[in-house]
Design an enzyme around this catalytic site. Structure first.
Site, PDB file in Angstrom:
ATOM      1  N   GLU A 103     -18.992 -31.261  -8.234  1.00 30.06           N
ATOM      2  CA  GLU A 103     -18.497 -29.872  -8.279  1.00 30.06           C
ATOM      3  C   GLU A 103     -19.631 -28.997  -7.755  1.00 30.06           C
ATOM      4  O   GLU A 103     -20.643 -28.826  -8.445  1.00 30.06           O
ATOM      5  CB  GLU A 103     -18.172 -29.452  -9.715  1.00 30.06           C
ATOM      6  CG  GLU A 103     -17.044 -30.188 -10.361  1.00 30.06           C
ATOM      7  CD  GLU A 103     -15.701 -29.864  -9.759  1.00 30.06           C
ATOM      8  OE1 GLU A 103     -15.571 -28.813  -9.089  1.00 30.06           O
ATOM      9  OE2 GLU A 103     -14.793 -30.678  -9.937  1.00 30.06           O
TER      10      GLU A 103
ATOM     11  N   ASN B 108     -25.430 -22.504 -15.607  1.00 32.93           N
ATOM     12  CA  ASN B 108     -24.652 -21.265 -15.767  1.00 32.93           C
ATOM     13  C   ASN B 108     -23.605 -21.300 -16.881  1.00 32.93           C
ATOM     14  O   ASN B 108     -23.327 -20.279 -17.499  1.00 32.93           O
ATOM     15  CB  ASN B 108     -24.007 -20.858 -14.438  1.00 32.93           C
ATOM     16  CG  ASN B 108     -23.024 -21.880 -13.938  1.00 32.93           C
ATOM     17  OD1 ASN B 108     -23.120 -23.077 -14.250  1.00 32.93           O
ATOM     18  ND2 ASN B 108     -22.066 -21.433 -13.156  1.00 32.93           N
TER      19      ASN B 108
ATOM     20  N   CYS C 265     -19.358 -20.246 -10.013  1.00 34.91           N
ATOM     21  CA  CYS C 265     -19.166 -20.604  -8.601  1.00 34.91           C
ATOM     22  C   CYS C 265     -17.805 -20.200  -8.057  1.00 34.91           C
ATOM     23  O   CYS C 265     -17.599 -20.288  -6.855  1.00 34.91           O
ATOM     24  CB  CYS C 265     -19.506 -22.056  -8.332  1.00 34.91           C
ATOM     25  SG  CYS C 265     -18.507 -23.092  -9.257  1.00 34.91           S
TER      26      CYS C 265
END
Ligand SMILES: NC(=O)C1=CN([C@@H]2O[C@H](COP(=O)(O)OP(=O)(O)OC[C@H]3O[C@@H](n4cnc5c(N)ncnc54)[C@H](O)[C@@H]3O)[C@@H](O)[C@H]2O)C=CC1
Ligand SMILES: O=C(O)[C@H](O)CS(=O)(=O)O
Length: 477
Positions: free
Chosen positions: A252, A156, A286
């Site tokens: 993460e 992303n 996110c």
């Protein structure tokens, strides 16, 4: 008909050489679905070779000031080629061009901050002489590199999240073997080229492309890898943690980010910032706003403003200067989001705006009348969908924000200092953003979650803590 001759083929980047492979794979333009580049497919022998060179490079000097100079130069080169990198991001991710330029600028900042931190890595004096019997001793700590770091990154934010791994790792004196996401590897390969031009010594960075699960597994099998730093899905994060054994792991992972709008909030500001930060990169961020909790007294008025702001969002071709939201990473992701929205509506949610799919494009969508157990609230949507619910008391909303498997960041709009401080104490997240949405991030701040959102922090100063070992030196005088 696609002219294959025009599609550039990238080799693997191993020890400053471009290594071609028998097998290659295609990277597609996510909007046109045409080929954007071909990349090499690594074998286990390539993985082991890269790790071996990475380990050997640790024996060669690479002083902090040299690291500083290389990373600063890389940032300078990156800014000089901003448009070229941004166009590649727009093609390989489908990220709107203005947002892509923003990612390149942030990536340069991440490299600059990493460079600056290279000069600040320090230990401390330890007063061992304070212990009985140690009167004649003195001690201090030094921070030493962890060694070979495997960095595995998601699709992303393929430029800045790569910089968040290789910037601090190199600044701290490590070597890096990078495995970018299969669907978005081009920027990472271009970055390797750029770091080489900036003077990075041989062997300090390698980039391996190919099958993610396979390369990941080969890296995990190689005992010369000392640390794994991973950004991606909780599923793969847990897998890496379970296979890494006693080696260091920084993760993460995901989030179903909440943002709270309290009764005393500035509603115009809240609606504008939330609509901006819910649909960036088609919600594939996110910390993208997903769950919006609005105090019941201002619910109608806030919702109307949020819908009004969302109506202005331009959906379309990522290279068009006007576009705010482009396609999702693949058709199946847009279809998944469509199915989750459909299910929520069948369960009683109201579709306020959006709910429309055209190929891989999913339109910015607002759902109201949701309940916390719907998939669009409970799980991570990772798409351009927000779910708006009401609350009546501070304690209730804090409990509902915390009723999540995740805990990366949350947002809170309020002018009530007491409520803000209560939330700061009680909301279980890695970061609480007051008077902005959950998706606020600048690159030098500590970034990382609790619960299933992961372990360890990013932000160069904090990542360097993860990527170094503390060694104590004791003198018996
Ligand atoms: N907390 C954070 O900063 C971020 C978290 N994410 C999370 O990432 C997910 C979406 O990104 P994706 O790229 O689809 O995630 P993913 O977990 O499918 O892939 C991430 C990376 O892991 C690699 N990989 C896949 N299987 C592997 C295996 N068995 N062993 C080792 N590596 C493997 C992939 O090739 C890719 O490079 C979302 O769940 C999102 O929440 C995404 C961006 C930032
Ligand atoms: O977690 C993510 O998706 C990114 O880290 C957010 S950001 O760095 O692009 O703001």
């Amino acid at each position: 008909m696609v002219n294959e001759v025009e599609v550039k083929t990238y080799g693997l980047y191993i020890n400053s050489e471009w290594v071609t492979t028998a097998e290659t794979m295609m990277v597609q333009n996510k909007y046109t679905q045409e080929p954007a580049a071909k990349v090499a497919v690594a074998t286990q022998a390539h993985v082991d070779q890269a790790v071996k060179f990475a380990k050997e490079a640790l024996n060669e000097p690479f002083a902090p000031y040299e690291r500083y100079k290389v990373l600063m130069k890389a940032a300078e080169l990156l800014l000089a080629r901003k448009e070229q990198f941004a166009q590649v991001l727009a093609a390989e991710v489908g990220k709107p061009i203005r947002e892509s330029r923003g990612e390149v600028e942030r990536a340069a900042q991440t490299l600059q901050v990493s460079a600056e931190e290279a000069k600040r890595i320090q230990g401390e004096g330890v007063p061992v002489e304070a212990a009985p019997g140690s009167e004649n001793r003195m001690a201090f700590t030094v921070k030493v590199p962890v060694g070979v770091i495997a960095a595995i990154t998601p699709f992303n934010v393929p430029m800045n999240l790569v910089c968040h791994k290789i910037g601090p790792a190199l600044a701290a004196g490590n070597s890096v073997v990078l495995k970018p996401a299969e669907v978005t590897p081009i920027c990472a390969l271009m970055l390797a080229e750029l770091l080489q031009e900036a003077g990075l010594p041989d062997g300090r960075l390698h980039v391996l492309t190919g099958d993610g699960a396979q390369i990941g597994d080969w890296l995990l099998q190689n005992e010369d890898v000392n640390m794994f730093t991973f950004t991606g899905s909780p599923r793969v994060g847990e897998l890496i943690r379970s296979k890494a054994g006693l080696r260091k792991v920084a993760l993460e992972l995901g989030n179903n980010s909440a943002t709270v709008v309290h009764q005393d909030a500035d509603l115009d500001k809240a609606a504008a910032l939330i609509s901006q930060k819910s649909f960036n990169n088609a919600g594939q961020v996110c910390i993208s706003v997903q769950r919006i909790y609005v105090h019941e007294h201002i619910y109608e008025s806030f919702l109307a403003k949020l819908i009004e702001n969302t109506k202005n969002i331009v959906v379309g071709n990522p290279v068009d200067e006007k576009t705010d939201v482009g396609p999702m990473i693949r058709l199946s992701e847009a279809e998944r989001v469509e199915a989750w929205v459909k299910e929520a509506v069948e369960q009683g949610a109201h579709l306020e705006i959006g709910g429309k799919r055209e190929g891989a494009i999913y339109y910015p969508t607002i759902l109201s009348n949701v309940v916390d157990d719907m998939k669009v609230c409970r799980q991570e949507v990772f798409g351009p969908v927000v779910a708006v619910a009401t609350y009546s008391s501070e304690d209730e909303v804090i409990a509902r924000v915390n009723d999540s498997d995740y805990g990366l960041q949350a947002g809170l709009f309020t002018n009530d200092l007491n409520f803000a401080m209560k939330a700061a104490r009680e909301i279980e997240v890695g970061g609480l953003i007051v008077n902005d949405a959950s998706a606020y991030r600048v690159d030098h701040m500590p970034y990382g979650g609790v619960k299933k959102s992961g372990t360890g922090k990013e932000g160069p100063k904090y990542a360097i803590e993860e990527m170094t070992e503390e060694r104590i030196i004791v003198f018996n005088l």
